[in-house]
Design a protein around this motif. Sequence first.
Motif, PDB file in Angstrom:
ATOM      1  N   ASP A  55       0.740  -1.126   0.219  1.00  0.00           N
ATOM      2  CA  ASP A  55      -0.122   0.000   0.112  1.00  0.00           C
ATOM      3  C   ASP A  55       0.985   1.178  -0.097  1.00  0.00           C
ATOM      4  N   VAL A  56       2.013   0.939   0.696  1.00  0.00           N
ATOM      5  CA  VAL A  56       2.815   2.232   0.847  1.00  0.00           C
ATOM      6  C   VAL A  56       3.875   1.876   1.524  1.00  0.00           C
ATOM      7  N   VAL A  57       4.985   2.979   0.476  1.00  0.00           N
ATOM      8  CA  VAL A  57       6.621   3.116   0.637  1.00  0.00           C
ATOM      9  C   VAL A  57       6.796   4.311   1.197  1.00  0.00           C
ATOM     10  N   ILE A  58       7.741   3.722   2.940  1.00  0.00           N
ATOM     11  CA  ILE A  58       8.370   4.708   3.892  1.00  0.00           C
ATOM     12  C   ILE A  58       9.745   3.841   3.757  1.00  0.00           C
ATOM     13  N   ALA A  64      14.574   3.117  -2.517  1.00  0.00           N
ATOM     14  CA  ALA A  64      13.564   2.827  -2.424  1.00  0.00           C
ATOM     15  C   ALA A  64      12.605   3.531  -3.345  1.00  0.00           C
ATOM     16  N   GLU A  65      13.243   4.412  -4.071  1.00  0.00           N
ATOM     17  CA  GLU A  65      12.522   4.906  -5.054  1.00  0.00           C
ATOM     18  C   GLU A  65      13.003   3.534  -6.656  1.00  0.00           C
ATOM     19  N   ILE A  66      14.500   2.972  -6.375  1.00  0.00           N
ATOM     20  CA  ILE A  66      14.683   2.255  -7.466  1.00  0.00           C
ATOM     21  C   ILE A  66      13.465   1.237  -7.272  1.00  0.00           C
ATOM     22  N   ILE A  67      12.740   0.641  -5.854  1.00  0.00           N
ATOM     23  CA  ILE A  67      12.454  -0.564  -6.306  1.00  0.00           C
ATOM     24  C   ILE A  67      10.755   0.007  -6.058  1.00  0.00           C
ATOM     25  N   ASN A  68      10.829   1.643  -5.846  1.00  0.00           N
ATOM     26  CA  ASN A  68       9.228   1.870  -6.324  1.00  0.00           C
ATOM     27  C   ASN A  68       9.158   1.714  -7.015  1.00  0.00           C
ATOM     28  N   LYS A  69       9.769   2.325  -7.980  1.00  0.00           N
ATOM     29  CA  LYS A  69       9.506   2.257  -9.921  1.00  0.00           C
ATOM     30  C   LYS A  69       8.678   1.245 -10.401  1.00  0.00           C
ATOM     31  N   ARG A  70       8.624  -0.190  -9.485  1.00  0.00           N
ATOM     32  CA  ARG A  70       7.927  -1.265 -10.069  1.00  0.00           C
ATOM     33  C   ARG A  70       6.760  -1.420  -9.247  1.00  0.00           C
ATOM     34  N   LEU A  71       6.889  -0.954  -8.268  1.00  0.00           N
ATOM     35  CA  LEU A  71       5.699  -0.903  -7.292  1.00  0.00           C
ATOM     36  C   LEU A  71       4.382   0.623  -7.559  1.00  0.00           C
ATOM     37  N   GLN A  72       4.797   1.515  -7.690  1.00  0.00           N
ATOM     38  CA  GLN A  72       4.151   2.478  -8.686  1.00  0.00           C
ATOM     39  C   GLN A  72       3.415   2.698  -7.124  1.00  0.00           C
ATOM     40  N   ILE A  73       3.395   2.878  -6.439  1.00  0.00           N
ATOM     41  CA  ILE A  73       2.496   3.700  -4.854  1.00  0.00           C
ATOM     42  C   ILE A  73       2.927   4.521  -3.939  1.00  0.00           C
ATOM     43  N   PRO A  74       2.466   5.297  -2.798  1.00  0.00           N
ATOM     44  CA  PRO A  74       2.866   6.174  -2.152  1.00  0.00           C
ATOM     45  C   PRO A  74       4.321   5.984  -1.536  1.00  0.00           C
ATOM     46  N   LEU A  75       5.275   6.454  -2.245  1.00  0.00           N
ATOM     47  CA  LEU A  75       6.418   7.197  -1.367  1.00  0.00           C
ATOM     48  C   LEU A  75       6.646   8.043  -0.145  1.00  0.00           C
ATOM     49  N   LYS A 105       3.925   4.733  14.807  1.00  0.00           N
ATOM     50  CA  LYS A 105       3.245   5.987  14.114  1.00  0.00           C
ATOM     51  C   LYS A 105       2.411   5.123  13.258  1.00  0.00           C
ATOM     52  N   ILE A 106       3.710   3.908  12.023  1.00  0.00           N
ATOM     53  CA  ILE A 106       3.351   3.928  10.544  1.00  0.00           C
ATOM     54  C   ILE A 106       1.845   3.103  11.543  1.00  0.00           C
ATOM     55  N   ASN A 107       1.923   2.290  12.087  1.00  0.00           N
ATOM     56  CA  ASN A 107       0.689   1.088  12.247  1.00  0.00           C
ATOM     57  C   ASN A 107      -0.824   2.035  12.637  1.00  0.00           C
ATOM     58  N   GLU A 108      -0.177   3.273  13.117  1.00  0.00           N
ATOM     59  CA  GLU A 108      -1.300   4.223  14.247  1.00  0.00           C
ATOM     60  C   GLU A 108      -1.766   4.664  11.939  1.00  0.00           C
ATOM     61  N   LYS A 109      -1.542   4.814  11.439  1.00  0.00           N
ATOM     62  CA  LYS A 109      -1.556   5.499  10.436  1.00  0.00           C
ATOM     63  C   LYS A 109      -2.493   4.509   8.854  1.00  0.00           C
ATOM     64  N   TYR A 110      -1.287   3.301   9.252  1.00  0.00           N
ATOM     65  CA  TYR A 110      -1.690   2.611   8.572  1.00  0.00           C
ATOM     66  C   TYR A 110      -1.921   0.884   8.217  1.00  0.00           C
ATOM     67  N   ARG A 111      -3.062   1.471   9.897  1.00  0.00           N
ATOM     68  CA  ARG A 111      -2.954   0.260  10.652  1.00  0.00           C
ATOM     69  C   ARG A 111      -4.164  -1.169   9.018  1.00  0.00           C
ATOM     70  N   ASN A 112      -3.657  -2.200   8.661  1.00  0.00           N
ATOM     71  CA  ASN A 112      -4.623  -2.880   8.378  1.00  0.00           C
ATOM     72  C   ASN A 112      -4.084  -2.538   6.779  1.00  0.00           C
ATOM     73  N   LYS A 155      -0.705  -2.827   3.889  1.00  0.00           N
ATOM     74  CA  LYS A 155       0.764  -3.842   4.093  1.00  0.00           C
ATOM     75  C   LYS A 155       1.789  -2.371   3.078  1.00  0.00           C
ATOM     76  N   VAL A 156       2.813  -2.125   4.622  1.00  0.00           N
ATOM     77  CA  VAL A 156       3.840  -1.458   3.887  1.00  0.00           C
ATOM     78  C   VAL A 156       5.028  -1.599   4.020  1.00  0.00           C
ATOM     79  N   LEU A 157       6.158  -0.558   2.523  1.00  0.00           N
ATOM     80  CA  LEU A 157       7.322  -1.444   3.200  1.00  0.00           C
ATOM     81  C   LEU A 157       8.384  -0.490   3.340  1.00  0.00           C
ATOM     82  N   LEU A 158       8.695  -0.961   4.367  1.00  0.00           N
ATOM     83  CA  LEU A 158      10.143   0.234   5.059  1.00  0.00           C
ATOM     84  C   LEU A 158      11.756   0.293   4.491  1.00  0.00           C
ATOM     85  N   VAL A 159      12.158   1.112   3.527  1.00  0.00           N
ATOM     86  CA  VAL A 159      13.141   0.796   3.161  1.00  0.00           C
ATOM     87  C   VAL A 159      13.896   1.687   4.046  1.00  0.00           C
TER      88      VAL A 159
END
Length: 164
Positions: free
Chosen positions: A22-25, A36-47, A97-104, A106-110
């Motif tokens: 759902d999001v890359v942090i 993160a930017e290189i990975i997100n070229k494939r995912l195309q989700i909010p960073l 903070k991540i858990n509160e904002k993005y509960r439920n 899938k968050v990718l943390l780099v």
Amino acid sequence: MNATGIQQAEECGEFLKTLHWDVVITSPLKRAKQTAEIINKRLQIPLIEMGEFVEKSFGDAEGMTVEERMKAFPNNAYPNQEDNKLLKIRVMKGIHKINEKYRNKKVLLVAHGAVINSILGTLSKGEIGSGKTKLINACISNIQFFEEQWSVNNFNQISHLSGV
């Protein structure tokens, strides 16, 4: 970032695109953000950048190679480095903070090695993490918050990397 790091980031992106995210942090520091930017070229989700995940400050040893650090500080005590307890507080504040904002979600943390080891050490109650786990660059670790409890599902996974 060198050619190996770029290749590893591309391999991570290729592997991770087969899963739903759902999001890359990311840490705002250069190498993590580029990864993160290189990975997100494939995912195309909010960073999203979060300062809570910047690498630990190594004080007077900051920016030194391993060889330079060993010569200057053979006992691995780096003057003016960030205290591990303060690092843990900062990083876990970010995780919450991540858990509160993005509960439920899938968050990718780099992030960086000391940050990841701090998370793993905290969530495993010291069974893995700093001083016990040597993380491989571009490895993947999977943590989960389920039924109001954190768990480490796996860590230091490298099957997606070639040449390791």
